[in-house]
Write a protein that holds these residues in place. Structure first.
Motif, PDB file in Angstrom:
ATOM      1  N   THR A 125       3.891   6.354   8.182  1.00  0.00           N
ATOM      2  CA  THR A 125       4.903   7.052   6.968  1.00  0.00           C
ATOM      3  C   THR A 125       4.023   7.649   5.931  1.00  0.00           C
ATOM      4  N   ALA A 126       3.034   7.045   5.516  1.00  0.00           N
ATOM      5  CA  ALA A 126       2.052   7.625   4.578  1.00  0.00           C
ATOM      6  C   ALA A 126       1.250   8.717   5.412  1.00  0.00           C
ATOM      7  N   ASN A 127       0.797   8.808   6.613  1.00  0.00           N
ATOM      8  CA  ASN A 127       0.229   9.769   7.394  1.00  0.00           C
ATOM      9  C   ASN A 127       1.207  11.060   7.490  1.00  0.00           C
ATOM     10  N   MET A 173      -0.805   9.672  -1.539  1.00  0.00           N
ATOM     11  CA  MET A 173      -1.442   8.417  -1.760  1.00  0.00           C
ATOM     12  C   MET A 173      -0.725   7.302  -1.492  1.00  0.00           C
ATOM     13  N   LEU A 174      -0.918   6.115  -0.690  1.00  0.00           N
ATOM     14  CA  LEU A 174      -0.326   5.024  -0.750  1.00  0.00           C
ATOM     15  C   LEU A 174      -0.743   3.977  -1.601  1.00  0.00           C
ATOM     16  N   VAL A 175       0.025   3.307  -2.207  1.00  0.00           N
ATOM     17  CA  VAL A 175      -0.261   2.200  -3.032  1.00  0.00           C
ATOM     18  C   VAL A 175       0.325   0.894  -2.673  1.00  0.00           C
ATOM     19  N   MET A 176      -0.411  -0.146  -2.551  1.00  0.00           N
ATOM     20  CA  MET A 176       0.033  -1.457  -1.925  1.00  0.00           C
ATOM     21  C   MET A 176      -0.659  -2.695  -2.657  1.00  0.00           C
ATOM     22  N   GLY A 177       0.079  -3.693  -2.673  1.00  0.00           N
ATOM     23  CA  GLY A 177      -0.791  -5.135  -2.965  1.00  0.00           C
ATOM     24  C   GLY A 177      -1.634  -5.659  -1.792  1.00  0.00           C
ATOM     25  N   SER A 178      -2.430  -6.426  -2.326  1.00  0.00           N
ATOM     26  CA  SER A 178      -3.228  -7.092  -1.405  1.00  0.00           C
ATOM     27  C   SER A 178      -3.027  -8.724  -1.823  1.00  0.00           C
TER      28      SER A 178
END
Length: 140
Positions: free
Chosen positions: A97-99, A105-110
């Motif tokens: 989806t990001a690509n 930009m993709l933002v995510m938690g870890s």
């Protein structure tokens, strides 16, 4: 900028949203945000016993439980937010989806409470990084 937010309803999603809300120098109100929740598919051995409508309802209900608080947070902060969900392999769908979605930009938690091999980043996060060609911001 067009930002993709990978959300799963965890404490790490809450922290990511808090980070965005408190870093207006990076995340201002001019950005377009899309919250994406990817629901892992029910195992094939189960799908034979459940009709498609029930399965679709399960996926939608699960996604809405995750996306509703994100929509609320976006409304509180004045973010332009679109919310969507998908069903399938989580890391691969987030990266695809990001690509392919025209995101900047993709933002995510870890997370850091997996087995030793996943001590620094969670397994989904690691796989997203391996497949994503867009910049990824990981919020601890």
């Amino acid at each position: 900028m067009k930002m993709l937010l990978a959300v799963d309803g965890s404490e790490y999603t809450r922290r990511m949203l808090e980070y965005i809300a408190t870093h207006r120098d990076l995340f201002d109100l001019s950005h377009d945000y899309t919250a994406l929740n990817v629901v892992a598919p029910v195992p094939p051995r189960v799908t034979g016993f459940v009709d498609r409508q029930t399965l679709d309802s399960y996926y939608t209900e699960h996604a809405e439980q995750v996306l509703a608080p994100v929509r609320e947070r976006a409304a509180q902060n004045g973010w332009k937010l679109k919310a969507m969900h998908a069903v399938g392999p989580v890391a691969e769908l987030i990266a695809r989806t990001a690509n392919e979605g025209g995101y900047d930009m993709l933002v995510m938690g870890s997370h850091g409470h997996e087995p030793m091999a996943q001590l620094v980043l969670g397994s989904v996060t690691s796989r997203v990084l391996a497949h994503c060609t867009k910049p990824v911001l990981i919020v601890r």
